[in-house]
Every structure is written in structure tokens, then in C-alpha cells.
Design an enzyme around this catalytic site. Structure first.
Site, PDB file in Angstrom:
ATOM      1  N   ASP A  63       0.745  -1.241   0.282  1.00 14.11           N
ATOM      2  CA  ASP A  63       0.164  -0.112   0.031  1.00 14.11           C
ATOM      3  C   ASP A  63       0.895   1.280   0.040  1.00 14.11           C
ATOM      4  O   ASP A  63       1.897   1.192   0.345  1.00 14.11           O
ATOM      5  CB  ASP A  63      -0.924  -0.082   1.170  1.00 14.11           C
ATOM      6  CG  ASP A  63      -0.429  -0.584   2.546  1.00 14.11           C
ATOM      7  OD1 ASP A  63       0.837  -0.644   2.710  1.00 14.11           O
ATOM      8  OD2 ASP A  63      -1.238  -1.092   3.342  1.00 14.11           O
ATOM      9  N   ASN A 132      -7.590  -3.686  14.333  1.00 10.46           N
ATOM     10  CA  ASN A 132      -8.867  -3.893  13.837  1.00 10.46           C
ATOM     11  C   ASN A 132      -9.320  -4.973  13.131  1.00 10.46           C
ATOM     12  O   ASN A 132     -10.252  -5.124  12.385  1.00 10.46           O
ATOM     13  CB  ASN A 132      -9.563  -2.690  13.381  1.00 10.46           C
ATOM     14  CG  ASN A 132      -8.897  -2.105  12.161  1.00 10.46           C
ATOM     15  OD1 ASN A 132      -8.030  -2.629  11.682  1.00 10.46           O
ATOM     16  ND2 ASN A 132      -9.136  -0.973  11.507  1.00 10.46           N
ATOM     17  N   HIS A 134      -7.393  -5.452  10.279  1.00  9.06           N
ATOM     18  CA  HIS A 134      -7.220  -5.155   8.663  1.00  9.06           C
ATOM     19  C   HIS A 134      -5.827  -5.933   8.116  1.00  9.06           C
ATOM     20  O   HIS A 134      -4.688  -5.948   8.927  1.00  9.06           O
ATOM     21  CB  HIS A 134      -7.346  -3.504   8.314  1.00  9.06           C
ATOM     22  CG  HIS A 134      -5.986  -2.618   8.829  1.00  9.06           C
ATOM     23  ND1 HIS A 134      -6.011  -1.432   9.457  1.00  9.06           N
ATOM     24  CD2 HIS A 134      -4.631  -3.023   8.904  1.00  9.06           C
ATOM     25  CE1 HIS A 134      -4.789  -1.032   9.837  1.00  9.06           C
ATOM     26  NE2 HIS A 134      -3.864  -2.008   9.239  1.00  9.06           N
TER      27      HIS A 134
HETATM   28  C1  F6R Z   1       1.266  -1.754   6.087  1.00  5.59           C
HETATM   29  C2  F6R Z   1      -0.027  -2.356   6.040  1.00  5.59           C
HETATM   30  C3  F6R Z   1      -0.604  -2.365   7.172  1.00  5.59           C
HETATM   31  C4  F6R Z   1       0.040  -3.021   8.717  1.00  5.59           C
HETATM   32  C5  F6R Z   1      -0.840  -3.042   9.940  1.00  5.59           C
HETATM   33  C6  F6R Z   1       0.030  -3.074  10.940  1.00  5.59           C
HETATM   34  O1  F6R Z   1       1.778  -1.771   4.907  1.00  5.59           O
HETATM   35  O2  F6R Z   1      -0.362  -2.825   5.091  1.00  5.59           O
HETATM   36  O3  F6R Z   1      -1.884  -3.348   7.130  1.00  5.59           O
HETATM   37  O4  F6R Z   1       0.749  -4.116   8.515  1.00  5.59           O
HETATM   38  O5  F6R Z   1      -1.563  -1.882   9.888  1.00  5.59           O
HETATM   39  O6  F6R Z   1       0.881  -2.034  11.266  1.00  5.59           O
HETATM   40  P1  F6R Z   1       1.955  -2.233  12.516  1.00  5.59           P
HETATM   41  O7  F6R Z   1       2.785  -3.125  12.069  1.00  5.59           O
HETATM   42  O8  F6R Z   1       2.546  -0.901  12.432  1.00  5.59           O
HETATM   43  O9  F6R Z   1       1.103  -2.353  13.840  1.00  5.59           O
END
Ligand code: F6R
Length: 244
Positions: A63, A132, A134
Site C-alpha cells: 500500500d 482492527n 485489517h
Molecule cells: C502496512 C500495512 C498495514 C500494517 C498494519 C499493522 O503496509 O499494510 O496493514 O501491516 O497496519 O501495522 P503495525 O505493524 O504498524 O502495527
């Protein structure tokens, strides 16, 4: 799903780096899907510190923020350059990133899907998970997008990225480009890593809950080759013998 538990995030990062570097030795033209975020920092540090031949490896990041130039310190492009790409022998032409400044964002999403298809798909997709549930920027919703798309970010996700934008979540763009669920599930192998207690509920729902777009990561249950790598805190809600 194969569940792997580690004492701490350093042990997890070391094991994942070993897996990736062994995959590169087995296939020097490996196509890797990569995440940004806090969770993979130790993993990228491990990769930087170990030798590997990245010259033919291709990568696609999950992303990128809309409206943010690759030179902006808050961009995921800048994150990837400083955490990994500037330190390994990867050919810049083999780095796949979404361009959040593209004049036609829908065309940019189509370009990305075509580039992944041209690379014959992703061999190994590495994922983090949001608190959450995602993955990528596929946020909980009544329905999820299959392919690379423009995503509206939840406030929680913007807050989670505030550090990249001077600590101010309102400075974090409200939109991003993200691989979709089919893009992610199209990878031949998937590794999701999660660390810390704030991920424990999402990890539990992903593994033990029903498949639901309210927990996008739960769709990983349908993929035949998923490894979930957890530190002790992220695994706290799982039964000791949970492995599937
Ligand atoms: C980042 C991404 C997000 C993260 C997720 C966890 O490229 O795609 O889905 O993997 O938000 O983020 P952290 O590791 O910062 O808790």
C-alpha cells in the site's frame, strides 16, 4: 493455518528473515509482497544485517498513501528505502510500489495489478495486521474490494501512522492505495506476523472467528498456505494447542 509462536519479536524477526533468505536462495527471482509498519522493523533490520543476493528479487508493497510523494518522509516508499531497499542489492527496477501521486489513481491501481500479473504473481506475501483486523488497508467493512483500490482510512489507522507525519494523525492522508483481498490471497504463500498484546484480539478473531469482512484478516483462513508468526503477547488469547 500454521501457527508459530516465538518468545519475543526479535526471535520472530530472525526466523522470518531466515525463511525469506532461504526462499531467495531456492528461487533467486523470488517475488515478495512486503508490508510497512512497526511490526516488520525488526525483520527488516535482520535482512539488512545478513547477506543475501537480492539482485533478481522483485517486490511489491501492499500500500501507499494518496497524495504523498515518494520523497516525503511519511511515504511508505521512503520507509522501504530506509528500512530495506537502500541496504540490499535489489535492482531499483524490480521494486514495485504504488504511486500515491499518480494523476489517475484508478489507472494506477490497474497498472499495479497488471505488474503483479506480469511478474507471474507473488510467491511470498508478508503481512502485518491492524488492531482492527485489517490487512493492507483493507479496513473492516460490510464488503471488501477484490483488487488494488483506493481505500478510505479509519481514524484508528491514521492514528497508527501518525508517527510518520510528525505525530499528528490529522496530517495522515485519509486515503491510500492498497492491494485488495484477491491480490493478497492470490499469493502462493502468505506469512502474517503480529506482535504485542494490542494485536491479541485481532489475532484471535482472525484464527478462531468466523470469516467476515468485519475482520478482513479472517479471509486468510481460506488460503491453503498461511503461516501466522506470533510473539507471546499477540498469542495470549489462543489456546496453547491452537495450530491448524
Ligand atoms: C502496512 C500495512 C498495514 C500494517 C498494519 C499493522 O503496509 O499494510 O496493514 O501491516 O497496519 O501495522 P503495525 O505493524 O504498524 O502495527
Amino acid at each position: 493455518m500454521t501457527i508459530q509462536r516465538f518468545d519475543d519479536e526479535d526471535a520472530l524477526a530472525a526466523a522470518l528473515a531466515t525463511r525469506v533468505l532461504e526462499a531467495i536462495v531456492a528461487n533467486p527471482e523470488l517475488v515478495l509482497g512486503l508490508p510497512t509498519g512497526r511490526t516488520p522493523l525488526a525483520f527488516y533490520r535482520e535482512l539488512r544485517e545478513r547477506s543475501g543476493d537480492w539482485s533478481k528479487v522483485r517486490t511489491f508493497n501492499l500500500d501507499e498513501f494518496v497524495g504523498v510523494d515518494g520523497d516525503h518522509p511519511g511515504s511508505y516508499r521512503a520507509f522501504m528505502q530506509s528500512e530495506l531497499f537502500d541496504h540490499v542489492s535489489i535492482d531499483p527496477a524490480n521494486i514495485g510500489m504504488l504511486d500515491g501521486r499518480a494523476p489517475d489513481l484508478k489507472a494506477e491501481c490497474r497498472r499495479y495489478e497488471a505488474a503483479i500479473a506480469d511478474a507471474d504473481g507473488i510467491d511470498l506475501q508478508i503481512l502485518g495486521i491492524g488492531a482492527n483486523g485489517h490487512i493492507g488497508f483493507n479496513e473492516p467493512a460490510d464488503g471488501l474490494c477484490a483488487h488494488t483500490h483506493i481505500a478510505e482510512l479509519e481514524q484508528k489507522s491514521r492514528e497508527a501512522n501518525a508517527q510518520l507525519f510528525g505525530g499528528d494523525w490529522t496530517a495522515v492522508p485519509g486515503r491510500a492505495l492498497s492491494m485488495g483481498m484477491a491480490t493478497i490471497l492470490g499469493a502462493r504463500n502468505i506469512v502474517l506476523m503480529a506482535t504485542g498484546q494490542e494485536k491479541a484480539d485481532a489475532v484471535y478473531q482472525m484464527i478462531e472467528g468466523l470469516i467476515t469482512p468485519q475482520v478482513p484478516a479472517s479471509f486468510l483462513q481460506v488460503h491453503p498456505r498461511v503461516t501466522v508468526m506470533l510473539d507471546a503477547k499477540a498469542a495470549i488469547r489462543l489456546k496453547p494447542d491452537t495450530a491448524r
